[in-house]
Design an enzyme around this catalytic site. Sequence first.
Site, mmCIF file in Angstrom:
data_model
loop_
_atom_site.group_PDB
_atom_site.id
_atom_site.type_symbol
_atom_site.label_atom_id
_atom_site.label_comp_id
_atom_site.label_asym_id
_atom_site.label_seq_id
_atom_site.Cartn_x
_atom_site.Cartn_y
_atom_site.Cartn_z
ATOM 1 C CB SER A 99 -0.857 0.066 0.970
ATOM 2 O OG SER A 99 0.242 0.078 2.207
ATOM 3 C CE LYS A 100 -2.624 6.513 -1.598
ATOM 4 N NZ LYS A 100 -3.781 6.817 -3.268
ATOM 5 N NE ARG A 101 -2.144 3.530 6.344
ATOM 6 C CZ ARG A 101 -1.662 3.716 7.671
ATOM 7 N NH1 ARG A 101 -0.543 3.981 8.448
ATOM 8 N NH2 ARG A 101 -2.005 1.897 7.820
ATOM 9 C CE LYS A 102 0.891 -0.432 7.158
ATOM 10 N NZ LYS A 102 0.400 -1.717 7.318
ATOM 11 C CG ASN A 103 7.201 -0.304 -0.010
ATOM 12 O OD1 ASN A 103 7.904 0.647 -0.127
ATOM 13 N ND2 ASN A 103 7.146 -1.512 0.248
#
Length: 492
Positions: A253-257
């Site tokens: 997910s873009k929040r983590k990567n």
Amino acid sequence: MKVRTRLAPSPTGDPHVGTAYQALFGYVWAKVNGGEFVLRIEDTDQERSTEASEAAILESLKWIGITWDEGPDVGGPYGPYRQSDRLDIYKKHIDMLIQKGHAYSCFCTKERLDTVRKKLIEEKAPNRGYDRKCRDLSPNEAAKRIAAGEPYVVRMKIPLEGECLFNDLLRGEIRKDWASIDDQVIMKADGFPTYHLAVVVDDHLMEITHIIRGEEWINSVPKHVLLYQFFGWEPPVYCHLPLLRNPDKSKLSKRKNPTSINYYRKAGYLPEALLNYLGMMGWHMPDGSEKFSVQDMIKSFDLTDISLGSPVFDRTKLRWLNGRYIREDNSVSDLTDKLQEWALNPDYIARVTAVVASRLETLSDWGYFTAMFFSDSVPVTEGLLAVKDMEKSQVIELLQLTLWKLEKVRDWNSASISSILKEVAELFELKLKVLTSPLYGAICGSKVAPPLFDSMEVLGSDLCRTRITAAMNVLGGLSGKKLKKLEKKYRT
RNA sequence: GACCCCAUCGUCCAAUGGUAAGGACACCGGCCUUUCACGCCGGCAAUACGGGUUCGAUCCCCGUUGGGGUCGCCA
């Protein structure tokens, strides 16, 4: 029968590395078999689909080196290849299902469905779906209500008992009780089909032989095979790829990567290295070599060789691989060309220079002021992000909200960024200056920097967003709980 | 919570019903070198647990645990 595979992205956001991952395996499998690879745009969500996103997806797939034999831009014998251009086809098929008694009109309002769902959750019922209120309305009554202009959706009739058995190429037989499945909506109130209907109709009409997609779809397969049954069609081979994951094992997910292909492009990764890296997620060359091209892959690929443990997308290893490509496959002159293509071209240099020009006392100052425009990340410390009289957690909230707002910007330019930031500042009852201070740290890695909005415009949305996310992590990040709370409070 | 999927070093990927369980990234040491990096050499490190089946299980079966996914008029 000719092997035909497809990639069916939905144009609702940034081009995702997971899309490229599925594209790679689908493309390679088609080519292994001398078949065709089709690109189909699944834009049945009118709210979220955008032309810009569609264009960005095609562009980034081209950049990474995936080509398609048929698609919205190149046409083909099975077109149109954009679902919003196929509405009449779906309508026809939906009518067919209603006529045969496999589907029915449902007049339940969203409010009612919400209430029903909430109640079921409170009661801790095992099934939390639709209660099938409209399933047994007589066709006459339904026709009357439709004629009266009442809004409605169409749902498919799922068997009330028994089990569905289907086959996944990698996992073998999978069974699921029909009772655990809702009467799925196949046509929305706006007349558009849902994914489930459109995907089945299109895959059949486009003669797709292998459905290669992410594992998150496994639970929908029963609905799909039931539709094939309703229509009297033969279902294709299902092959659900493992999901790419964050280092903490959750779905990528873009929040983590960073998940946008464009981020990797802007950060200076080579397309062939990224593609190679994706190829080693769940698959390996017979001789174990780690550096291989798509052509190498085509020579020895078999779908059934894919391993099922969902791989962690490890940016460190990707970086190493990228380095191998840079130093093993490129002469200095090649690299010079690539650097020019990447950022050292007159256009980008001019844009960067415009931002710093008024600050130059010597030409060599240019290098000092512009390093942040030619970097992936910038060095950020807690101190750089600190705001006077403000808790760390508040700064994180500030950054998160800014990030959400920025994600919605259509035209990424100084003016729109400025108005977004003003909006956020007002929301928190802060002076703009207070909000921009941690942003200077996050984006520029320094308190001393060229003007923020202009810098952000030049840097581009992908790099900016990645840097803001990185800054939030420096401050400790947001827990899932807090994020949800924040989302409830501010996000529309 | 219900259902579905998955399970070899921290991470990626191998292997076999009988192995010293192999390679790569990361990490640690050494060599090379004006530094760093590259390169080279070496080291650390895994079959989740419990039952079966079997002469023998990491591999086959069952259970447990753990992880992930799905439960939208999103895809």
